[in-house]
Scaffold this active site. Structure first.
Site, short mmCIF file in Angstrom:
data_model
loop_
_atom_site.label_atom_id
_atom_site.label_comp_id
_atom_site.label_asym_id
_atom_site.label_seq_id
_atom_site.Cartn_x
_atom_site.Cartn_y
_atom_site.Cartn_z
N SER A 1 19.89 24.78 55.06
CA SER A 1 18.57 23.46 55.52
C SER A 1 17.04 23.65 55.68
O SER A 1 16.86 25.45 55.83
CB SER A 1 18.52 23.71 57.46
OG SER A 1 19.94 23.41 57.95
N ARG B 1 17.44 29.90 66.31
CA ARG B 1 17.17 30.37 64.92
C ARG B 1 15.84 31.40 64.83
O ARG B 1 15.07 30.68 63.79
CB ARG B 1 16.54 29.45 64.00
CG ARG B 1 17.78 27.90 63.61
CD ARG B 1 19.42 28.30 62.66
NE ARG B 1 20.23 27.28 62.87
CZ ARG B 1 20.99 27.29 63.20
NH1 ARG B 1 20.84 27.62 64.75
NH2 ARG B 1 21.64 25.92 63.31
N GLU C 1 11.89 26.23 58.05
CA GLU C 1 13.03 27.74 57.67
C GLU C 1 13.19 28.67 56.84
O GLU C 1 12.84 29.75 57.56
CB GLU C 1 14.30 26.42 58.19
CG GLU C 1 15.66 27.37 58.95
CD GLU C 1 16.96 27.65 58.95
OE1 GLU C 1 16.99 26.93 60.10
OE2 GLU C 1 17.95 27.76 58.99
P1 FAD Z 1 17.06 36.46 52.71
O1 FAD Z 1 17.36 35.09 52.21
O2 FAD Z 1 17.70 37.87 52.01
O3 FAD Z 1 16.01 37.12 53.55
C1 FAD Z 1 16.03 36.18 54.44
C2 FAD Z 1 14.83 36.42 55.78
O4 FAD Z 1 15.71 38.05 56.11
C3 FAD Z 1 13.86 37.59 54.58
O5 FAD Z 1 12.12 36.90 55.58
C4 FAD Z 1 13.98 38.84 54.32
O6 FAD Z 1 12.66 39.40 54.78
C5 FAD Z 1 14.29 39.00 55.94
N1 FAD Z 1 15.49 40.10 55.19
C6 FAD Z 1 16.93 40.21 55.06
N2 FAD Z 1 17.50 41.47 55.44
C7 FAD Z 1 16.95 41.80 55.87
C8 FAD Z 1 17.00 43.51 55.83
N3 FAD Z 1 17.98 44.45 55.61
N4 FAD Z 1 16.44 44.08 57.06
C9 FAD Z 1 14.89 43.52 57.28
N5 FAD Z 1 14.57 41.68 56.81
C10 FAD Z 1 15.72 41.07 56.66
N6 FAD Z 1 21.66 29.50 57.78
C11 FAD Z 1 22.55 29.75 58.96
O7 FAD Z 1 21.61 30.05 60.44
N7 FAD Z 1 23.32 28.90 59.33
C12 FAD Z 1 24.25 28.31 58.64
O8 FAD Z 1 24.81 27.46 58.78
C13 FAD Z 1 23.13 28.40 56.89
N8 FAD Z 1 24.14 27.99 55.89
C14 FAD Z 1 23.25 28.20 54.80
C15 FAD Z 1 24.30 27.16 53.92
C16 FAD Z 1 23.89 27.50 52.38
C17 FAD Z 1 24.35 26.51 51.14
C18 FAD Z 1 22.11 28.11 51.96
C19 FAD Z 1 21.95 28.08 51.00
C20 FAD Z 1 22.11 29.02 53.06
C21 FAD Z 1 22.53 28.49 54.25
N9 FAD Z 1 21.86 29.88 55.59
C22 FAD Z 1 22.44 29.08 57.03
C23 FAD Z 1 20.37 30.59 55.64
C24 FAD Z 1 20.62 31.62 55.34
O9 FAD Z 1 22.48 31.73 54.48
C25 FAD Z 1 20.71 32.32 56.23
O10 FAD Z 1 19.73 32.68 57.16
C26 FAD Z 1 21.14 33.96 56.15
O11 FAD Z 1 21.48 35.46 56.90
C27 FAD Z 1 20.47 34.38 54.98
O12 FAD Z 1 21.02 35.84 54.07
P2 FAD Z 1 20.10 36.34 53.06
O13 FAD Z 1 20.53 37.71 52.80
O14 FAD Z 1 19.86 36.20 51.92
O15 FAD Z 1 18.35 36.49 53.14
P1 NAP Z 2 25.75 18.22 62.00
O1 NAP Z 2 27.22 18.68 62.16
O2 NAP Z 2 25.99 16.62 61.00
O3 NAP Z 2 25.13 17.85 62.58
C1 NAP Z 2 23.32 17.71 63.04
C2 NAP Z 2 22.53 18.77 63.37
O4 NAP Z 2 22.99 17.34 64.74
C3 NAP Z 2 22.31 19.70 62.72
O5 NAP Z 2 21.34 20.08 62.54
C4 NAP Z 2 23.14 20.17 64.19
O6 NAP Z 2 21.76 21.38 65.36
C5 NAP Z 2 22.57 18.96 65.58
N1 NAP Z 2 24.35 18.63 66.45
C6 NAP Z 2 25.62 18.21 65.77
N2 NAP Z 2 26.66 18.10 66.44
C7 NAP Z 2 25.64 18.53 67.89
C8 NAP Z 2 26.50 18.97 69.19
N3 NAP Z 2 27.46 19.03 69.65
N4 NAP Z 2 25.95 19.65 70.06
C9 NAP Z 2 24.10 20.13 69.91
N5 NAP Z 2 23.61 19.80 68.50
C10 NAP Z 2 24.96 18.74 67.53
O7 NAP Z 2 25.03 18.73 60.80
P2 NAP Z 2 25.49 19.49 59.27
O8 NAP Z 2 24.63 19.40 58.79
O9 NAP Z 2 26.63 19.49 58.74
O10 NAP Z 2 25.81 21.35 59.62
C11 NAP Z 2 26.76 22.10 60.58
C12 NAP Z 2 26.64 23.20 61.24
O11 NAP Z 2 25.96 24.00 60.02
C13 NAP Z 2 24.91 23.17 61.93
O12 NAP Z 2 25.49 23.63 63.26
C14 NAP Z 2 23.85 23.44 61.05
O13 NAP Z 2 23.04 24.48 62.39
C15 NAP Z 2 24.75 24.33 60.01
N6 NAP Z 2 23.74 24.35 59.37
C16 NAP Z 2 22.99 25.42 59.34
C17 NAP Z 2 22.18 25.47 57.89
C18 NAP Z 2 20.93 26.38 57.95
O14 NAP Z 2 20.66 26.78 56.76
N7 NAP Z 2 20.30 26.35 58.57
C19 NAP Z 2 22.53 25.04 57.10
C20 NAP Z 2 23.80 24.23 57.17
C21 NAP Z 2 24.60 23.82 57.61
P3 NAP Z 2 22.50 22.38 64.89
O15 NAP Z 2 21.63 22.77 63.55
O16 NAP Z 2 21.82 23.41 65.86
O17 NAP Z 2 23.54 22.99 64.77
#
Ligand code: FAD
Ligand code: NAP
Length: 344
Positions: A241, A168, A337
């Site tokens: 998250s 991340r 995050e």
């Molecule tokens: P923004 O929110 O618009 O921006 C995020 C950051 O990136 C800011 O600092 C912005 O300045 C910068 N940025 C955006 N675009 C550019 C660009 N073109 N050039 C330079 N900087 C830029 N994240 C995960 O990693 N895994 C997940 O599974 C995940 N699940 C999510 C589920 C939900 C329901 C939600 C709401 C969010 C989730 N996220 C997840 C977080 C998010 O969706 C991601 O981080 C996504 O990549 C953000 O994209 P955005 O275009 O909305 O970025």
């Molecule tokens: P989940 O599957 O219930 O798991 C809970 C946590 O345990 C997660 O954060 C995941 O880490 C870790 N985990 C579970 N199984 C694992 C494995 N086999 N090996 C290593 N790590 C493991 O999580 P969830 O909330 O339903 O989300 C599912 C996936 O979507 C996750 O990968 C999560 O990161 C991603 N997600 C991300 C965001 C975001 O905003 N960043 C939001 C929603 C969902 P990791 O997070 O490192 O995978």
């Protein structure tokens, strides 16, 4: 290209942040072509304005008044650069919706991104925090990132090795606002294997031979699982998250396990382990808790929610309480995050 630098004043970002906060940008500028970026940045500089880039607003916490110039990334194209027997190379505009792009790849029979289905936001933001889900990180499929470097005023093509991708994290998080990403180049290898090791996916495919599972099936499964577990930002404001999963030494994990045998952890390297931050928050009694207009999601304690009428201050207040309690209970720091932007 000569581009007319005409930003929009007092522009509402209510529909462009998934928390659904009422946010007004002092100035906003839709960017539909890469060539507009240098002029936009120098225009802001000449006017004495700060600048930032916004994709879909799904990983930001914005203040009620957002000072300076906000670039709205709307660059929209998908280009097939190479289609070989071994891999497909794609160049994709920063403003393309991430989930639509993943769906498009599968429609072309390009596999690899299916575990990253239904992540909100844009392609240009995907490298910022090296988005990841269900054991896959986007860095695995990135060849390079094309960006404008606002510091050197040069266009750069940053190869993957220079993006400093980590869990991340990336160089773009280290140096916020320095790079404006215009396009991302992806390599999708033709050799492919299903990755269903996360419990929700393993259970979903419990009766199947793993090697017979297809990429579109994983895509559908991920969409179905996420739709059940995560709040839809169109209905309940959230940024996914709110905290990163803390990575701690195996030594620290060992002593935590003596006190908390049920603690949820996963190996991260030979020396470190990842704790499930959601579990820590849940143990502190926050899951499902509502505090005024903000709260903690009842199905995943890592997700903070906004149900209308609240603002960044309310949400950060709740986040601070969670950080404090988790630190007191487990001695572990939770890192926020999403990117936090403060009032001027
Ligand atoms: P923004 O929110 O618009 O921006 C995020 C950051 O990136 C800011 O600092 C912005 O300045 C910068 N940025 C955006 N675009 C550019 C660009 N073109 N050039 C330079 N900087 C830029 N994240 C995960 O990693 N895994 C997940 O599974 C995940 N699940 C999510 C589920 C939900 C329901 C939600 C709401 C969010 C989730 N996220 C997840 C977080 C998010 O969706 C991601 O981080 C996504 O990549 C953000 O994209 P955005 O275009 O909305 O970025
Ligand atoms: P989940 O599957 O219930 O798991 C809970 C946590 O345990 C997660 O954060 C995941 O880490 C870790 N985990 C579970 N199984 C694992 C494995 N086999 N090996 C290593 N790590 C493991 O999580 P969830 O909330 O339903 O989300 C599912 C996936 O979507 C996750 O990968 C999560 O990161 C991603 N997600 C991300 C965001 C975001 O905003 N960043 C939001 C929603 C969902 P990791 O997070 O490192 O995978």
């Amino acid at each position: 290209m000569n581009f007319d630098y005409k930003p929009l004043a007092n522009y509402s970002l209510r529909e462009r942040n998934t928390l659904g906060f009422d946010v007004v940008a002092e100035w906003a500028l839709p960017i539909t072509q890469a060539e507009q970026i240098p002029q936009a940045i120098s225009g802001a500089k000449n006017a004495g304005l700060s600048h930032r880039t916004l994709g879909g607003g799904s990983n930001v916490v914005l203040p009620t008044q957002l000072a300076g110039l906000t670039l709205l990334m709307d660059i929209d194209f998908i280009e097939v650069l190479e289609n070989r027997a071994t891999k497909t190379r794609l160049r994709v505009g920063a403003g393309v919706n991430w989930h639509d792009f993943v769906r498009w790849t599968l429609g072309q029979n390009y596999r690899g991104l299916e575990n990253l289905a239904l992540i909100p936001g844009t392609v240009g933001a995907a490298p910022i925090q090296n988005i990841g889900a269900y054991g896959v990180e986007v860095k695995e499929y990135i060849d390079a990132v094309e960006a404008y470097d606002c510091q050197t005023k040069q266009w750069i093509r940053l190869p993957k090795k220079d993006c400093r991708f980590a869990y991340r994290h990336s160089v773009f998080k280290d140096e916020p606002n320095r790079f404006v990403i215009a396009a991302v180049i992806f390599d999708l290898p033709k050799v492919w294997q299903p990755r269903v090791s996360y419990a929700d996916l393993t259970n979903h495919f419990a009766n199947r031979v793993v090697n017979a599972i297809t990429a579109p099936e994983i895509f559908e499964a991920v969409c179905a699982i996420r739709a059940k577990k995560l709040p839809d930002p169109k209905v309940i404001g959230n940024v996914g998250s709110f905290f990163q999963n803390p990575v701690i030494s195996n030594q620290q994990l060992q002593s935590l396990k003596e006190q908390f045998p049920q603690i949820v952890s996963y190996p991260e390297s030979a020396t470190h382990s990842k704790l499930a931050a959601g579990w820590l928050i849940d143990q502190c009694g926050f899951k499902g808790m509502q505090m005024g207009n903000v709260g903690v999601h009842d199905k995943q304690a890592l997700v903070l929610t906004h149900r209308g009428g609240g603002n960044a201050e309310d949400l950060l207040g709740l986040a601070g309480q969670i950080q404090k309690k988790v630190k007191e209970a487990f001695g572990v720091e939770l890192t926020v995050e999403p990117m936090i932007y403060s009032e001027p």
